[in-house]
Design a protein around this motif. Structure first.
Motif, short mmCIF file in Angstrom:
data_model
loop_
_atom_site.label_atom_id
_atom_site.label_comp_id
_atom_site.label_asym_id
_atom_site.label_seq_id
_atom_site.Cartn_x
_atom_site.Cartn_y
_atom_site.Cartn_z
N VAL A 156 -22.60 -39.72 -23.91
CA VAL A 156 -22.98 -39.54 -25.32
C VAL A 156 -24.47 -39.26 -25.44
CG1 VAL A 156 -23.15 -40.68 -27.57
CG2 VAL A 156 -21.08 -40.95 -26.19
N TYR A 159 -25.49 -35.67 -24.00
CA TYR A 159 -25.18 -34.55 -24.90
C TYR A 159 -26.11 -34.56 -26.11
CZ TYR A 159 -20.95 -33.02 -22.48
OH TYR A 159 -20.07 -32.50 -21.56
N HIS A 179 -18.97 -34.04 -27.11
CA HIS A 179 -19.81 -35.19 -27.48
C HIS A 179 -19.06 -36.19 -28.34
CE1 HIS A 179 -22.79 -37.16 -30.22
NE2 HIS A 179 -23.42 -37.36 -29.08
#
Length: 223
Positions: A156, A159, A179
């Motif tokens: 997470v 991205y 994401h």
């Protein structure tokens, strides 16, 4: 679990110098700059072959088509890592209970699909899949859950960190589509671990340097 995969343990005071930038130097220079030779953060030369190549230069903050290729290969390597972790955990058949085993099976399929999506976008420019050794993190329940949580948080953050650097709209769409799923994984693993699935109001993005330092620090990439 020990400090394995603990992002907060890396580069607290900026001691780890620009990891990705150093890839353009010699391996000896890289080890010298990062302290990796003494800290045991890198397994042989596999990081260069599987993680930093073929885009030797760091991802730029100036968006371009060439930079998008670097970002996509960076993302692909992270997805290779995640996919292999979950697939091997499923194959080991050592995780107890439906909640955990179902999580592993579903996320394994998701991460494998992410790999194929990024490969389809990159075509012949895609980096090759590294080899991995996850040790007992795929058979020990507590280590599996802790590792899964940090891998998802890393995805997470990675991205989010590169979003502003993407130049082409189709690449933005591909990155965002992955994401949000990684964020769902991060919430899911917290929920079945008995934790708050949404612990923060905002999530901090991670730079390429921070993510690569953490990934190499796992020792999971072996070739």
């Amino acid at each position: 679990m020990t400090s394995l995969l603990n992002l907060a343990a890396f580069d607290k005071d900026g001691a780890i110098e620009e990891t990705a930038h150093a890839a353009g130097a010699t391996r000896a220079d890289f080890f010298k700059r990062t302290g990796a030779a003494t800290a045991g953060l890198v397994v042989a030369g596999s990081v260069f072959d599987g993680l930093l190549s073929p885009a030797h230069a760091a991802i730029s903050s100036k968006p371009s088509k060439a930079n998008d290729v670097k970002i996509l290969n960076y993302a692909l390597t992270l997805e290779f890592l995640e996919a292999a972790f979950y697939i091997q955990a499923v194959q080991a058949k050592a995780l107890p209970g439906w909640l955990i085993s179902n999580f592993a099976e579903v996320v394994a399929a998701h991460e494998d699909a992410h790999v194929r999506l990024l490969q389809s976008v990159l075509g012949s420019a895609a980096v090759k899949k590294p080899t991995f050794d996850f040790k007992d993190t795929i058979t020990d329940q507590a280590k599996f859950m802790a590792t899964a949580q940090v891998l998802e948080d890393t995805g997470v953050a990675a991205y989010a960190g590169q979003g502003p650097n993407i130049f082409q709209r189709p690449v933005v769409k591909a990155a965002l589509s992955i994401h949000s799923v990684e964020a769902r994984h991060a919430s899911w693993v917290r929920l079945i671990s008995g934790q708050n699935p949404a612990p923060a109001v905002v999530d901090e993005p991670k730079t390429e340097k921070q993510v690569l330092a953490a990934v190499t620090g796992t020792g999971f990439i072996t070739g």
